[in-house]
Design an enzyme around this catalytic site. Structure first.
Site, PDB file in Angstrom:
ATOM      1  N   GLU A   1       0.822  -1.213   0.000  1.00  0.00           N
ATOM      2  CA  GLU A   1       0.000   0.000   0.000  1.00  0.00           C
ATOM      3  C   GLU A   1       0.858   1.266   0.000  1.00  0.00           C
ATOM      4  O   GLU A   1       0.517   2.259  -0.630  1.00  0.00           O
ATOM      5  CB  GLU A   1      -0.963   0.004   1.190  1.00  0.00           C
ATOM      6  CG  GLU A   1      -2.055  -1.054   1.108  1.00  0.00           C
ATOM      7  CD  GLU A   1      -2.872  -0.981  -0.180  1.00  0.00           C
ATOM      8  OE1 GLU A   1      -3.060   0.117  -0.737  1.00  0.00           O
ATOM      9  OE2 GLU A   1      -3.329  -2.043  -0.644  1.00  0.00           O
TER      10      GLU A   1
ATOM     11  N   GLU B   1     -10.921  -4.164  -2.147  1.00  0.00           N
ATOM     12  CA  GLU B   1     -10.027  -4.505  -3.259  1.00  0.00           C
ATOM     13  C   GLU B   1     -10.775  -4.498  -4.587  1.00  0.00           C
ATOM     14  O   GLU B   1     -10.235  -4.112  -5.616  1.00  0.00           O
ATOM     15  CB  GLU B   1      -9.372  -5.863  -3.009  1.00  0.00           C
ATOM     16  CG  GLU B   1      -7.917  -5.676  -2.711  1.00  0.00           C
ATOM     17  CD  GLU B   1      -7.151  -6.965  -2.545  1.00  0.00           C
ATOM     18  OE1 GLU B   1      -5.947  -6.942  -2.801  1.00  0.00           O
ATOM     19  OE2 GLU B   1      -7.754  -7.989  -2.165  1.00  0.00           O
TER      20      GLU B   1
ATOM     21  N   CYS C   1     -25.037   2.794 -11.684  1.00  0.00           N
ATOM     22  CA  CYS C   1     -24.085   3.915 -11.548  1.00  0.00           C
ATOM     23  C   CYS C   1     -24.762   5.191 -12.044  1.00  0.00           C
ATOM     24  O   CYS C   1     -25.204   5.265 -13.196  1.00  0.00           O
ATOM     25  CB  CYS C   1     -22.826   3.630 -12.369  1.00  0.00           C
ATOM     26  SG  CYS C   1     -21.689   5.021 -12.443  1.00  0.00           S
TER      27      CYS C   1
HETATM   28  N1  ADE Z   1      -4.029   0.318  -5.389  1.00  0.00           N
HETATM   29  C1  ADE Z   1      -3.886   0.599  -4.082  1.00  0.00           C
HETATM   30  N2  ADE Z   1      -3.939  -0.515  -3.347  1.00  0.00           N
HETATM   31  C2  ADE Z   1      -4.114  -1.529  -4.213  1.00  0.00           C
HETATM   32  C3  ADE Z   1      -4.228  -2.939  -4.076  1.00  0.00           C
HETATM   33  N3  ADE Z   1      -4.152  -3.492  -2.873  1.00  0.00           N
HETATM   34  N4  ADE Z   1      -4.404  -3.675  -5.188  1.00  0.00           N
HETATM   35  C4  ADE Z   1      -4.448  -3.091  -6.388  1.00  0.00           C
HETATM   36  N5  ADE Z   1      -4.332  -1.801  -6.566  1.00  0.00           N
HETATM   37  C5  ADE Z   1      -4.158  -1.004  -5.507  1.00  0.00           C
END
Ligand code: ADE
Length: 375
Positions: A49, A194, A220
């Site tokens: 992250e 996610e 949406c």
């Molecule tokens: N962008 C930020 N965190 C992410 C993650 N865990 N998986 C994919 N893209 C991301």
């Protein structure tokens, strides 16, 4: 009847039930096998992250692999010297991220038995851990029911709810989090967060979103009500990056170059580079090179040879560096200060260096093939 702001806001955030389940169903079939998804190790999730905060997924993968291979645990990271951490991070940029990870790992090793805490409040007390990363760790690693929205998630949420507010504002983010929390299936915070990010990265793209492929299409609001759903969230006009002209001196003694370490914090903090700095308005590149060398190191160079110009784009500015090479005019006194060294090329390549310094080394030794960053 005039609608009150409160009622309008409630209308805006009331989302169709079942959209969270559609999203999870879509994610099951579209989840990319990214390396940080191999396990739920809280430390691995944290490293990913931190990297992903300012780096795109495809770029982040090799840096993530390299970092976890070298520092597989919080304790392994904590005992490493900061220079080595910067070296492994080299090329990923935004080096404060690596320094903060390292400082936080040291804190955890000293006070928390080398483990990440579970609570968002405690996580947020760690260096470099803000609200998003704390919530991402809490939900991905510990299954806590938090919505964690980074740039991709904020974009999805703003379009889904047709929120025209500025997503950089805390009140707007809180509103979007509340809206998504209402659709999050119980016990599925990790997959839900996610899935939102995955949708933002692969379908609900910043420009030209692929709405026909979106599992949320029908519900949406941006899709249903806007001619161009990609016009949300509203973006500020990109600022022009200022251009800086600089001069650098590669001072040589035999096969050694003089390098110095930048201050430990701030831009490129802790990285090693050749002396140099900005060219003043009324200065020639060589004049600036000589002045910077004298001011920064006390050395006076003999004749200088212009070796070429190196260009590099940083996030907030671009630079052109005029590279000069020469030897010290007087025999230099040995300098044993910790942030200064005479190094061979291969010694320099083992130190953490900025991308622009890599380019200077390539300019000086074009025949050599070795590079040090994975990116
Ligand atoms: N962008 C930020 N965190 C992410 C993650 N865990 N998986 C994919 N893209 C991301």
């Amino acid at each position: 009847m005039v609608e009150t702001a409160r009622r309008a806001s409630r209308r805006r955030t009331r989302l169709p039930p079942g959209s969270g389940r559609s999203l999870l169903g879509w994610f099951t079939g579209h989840r990319r096998p990214l390396p940080w998804r191999r396990n739920r190790d809280p430390y691995h999730i944290w490293v990913a992250e931190v990297l992903l905060q300012q780096t795109r997924v495809e770029q982040a993968v090799p840096y993530y692999e390299r970092f976890i291979l070298r520092f597989p645990t919080i304790r392994a990271l904590a005992v490493a010297p900061v220079g080595e951490v910067l070296k492994v991070w080299q090329g990923a940029g935004y080096y404060a991220r690596a320094r903060h990870l390292h400082a936080a790992a040291r804190e955890l090793a000293a006070r928390h038995g080398g483990e990440l805490p579970h609570s968002v409040n405690e996580l947020e007390e760690l260096p470099g851990v803000g609200p998003y990363i704390a919530r991402a760790i809490a939900s991905f690693a510990f299954g806590a029911p938090y919505i964690a929205l980074e740039a991709n998630g904020l974009r999805v949420a703003a379009r889904y709810t047709l929120d025209t507010g500025d997503v950089r504002r805390a009140a707007v983010r809180a509103r979007l989090e509340r809206a998504l929390a209402a659709t999050m299936p119980t016990g599925a915070a990790a997959q839900f967060n996610e899935a939102i990010m995955e949708l933002g990265e692969t379908v609900c793209c910043p420009v030209a979103p692929r709405c026909e492929e979106c599992p949320l299409g029908g519900s949406c609001r941006a899709y249903r009500e806007l001619e161009d759903p990609g016009s949300l969230p509203r973006r500020a006009a990109p600022k022009r990056r200022p251009h800086v002209r600089g001069a650098v001196v590669v001072l040589r003694q035999g096969d050694r170059w003089f390098v110095q370490r930048r201050a430990p914090t701030g831009l490129l903090g802790g990285l090693w580079e050749f002396p140099g700095g900005k060219i003043g308005l009324s200065e020639t590149p060589e004049g600036a090179a000589r002045r910077e060398l004298r001011e920064e190191t006390g050395f006076v160079a003999g004749p200088l040879r212009h070796r070429g110009v190196v260009r590099h784009g940083y996030s907030h500015f671009t630079v052109e560096l005029h590279v000069f090479e020469g030897t010290p005019r007087d025999r230099p006194r040995p300098r044993v200060a910790p942030g200064r060294r005479w190094v061979t090329r291969s010694q320099l390549l083992r130190l953490p260096i900025p991308k622009a310094t890599e380019k200077i080394i390539r300019l000086l030794t074009p025949e050599a093939k070795d590079t040090t960053s994975p990116g």
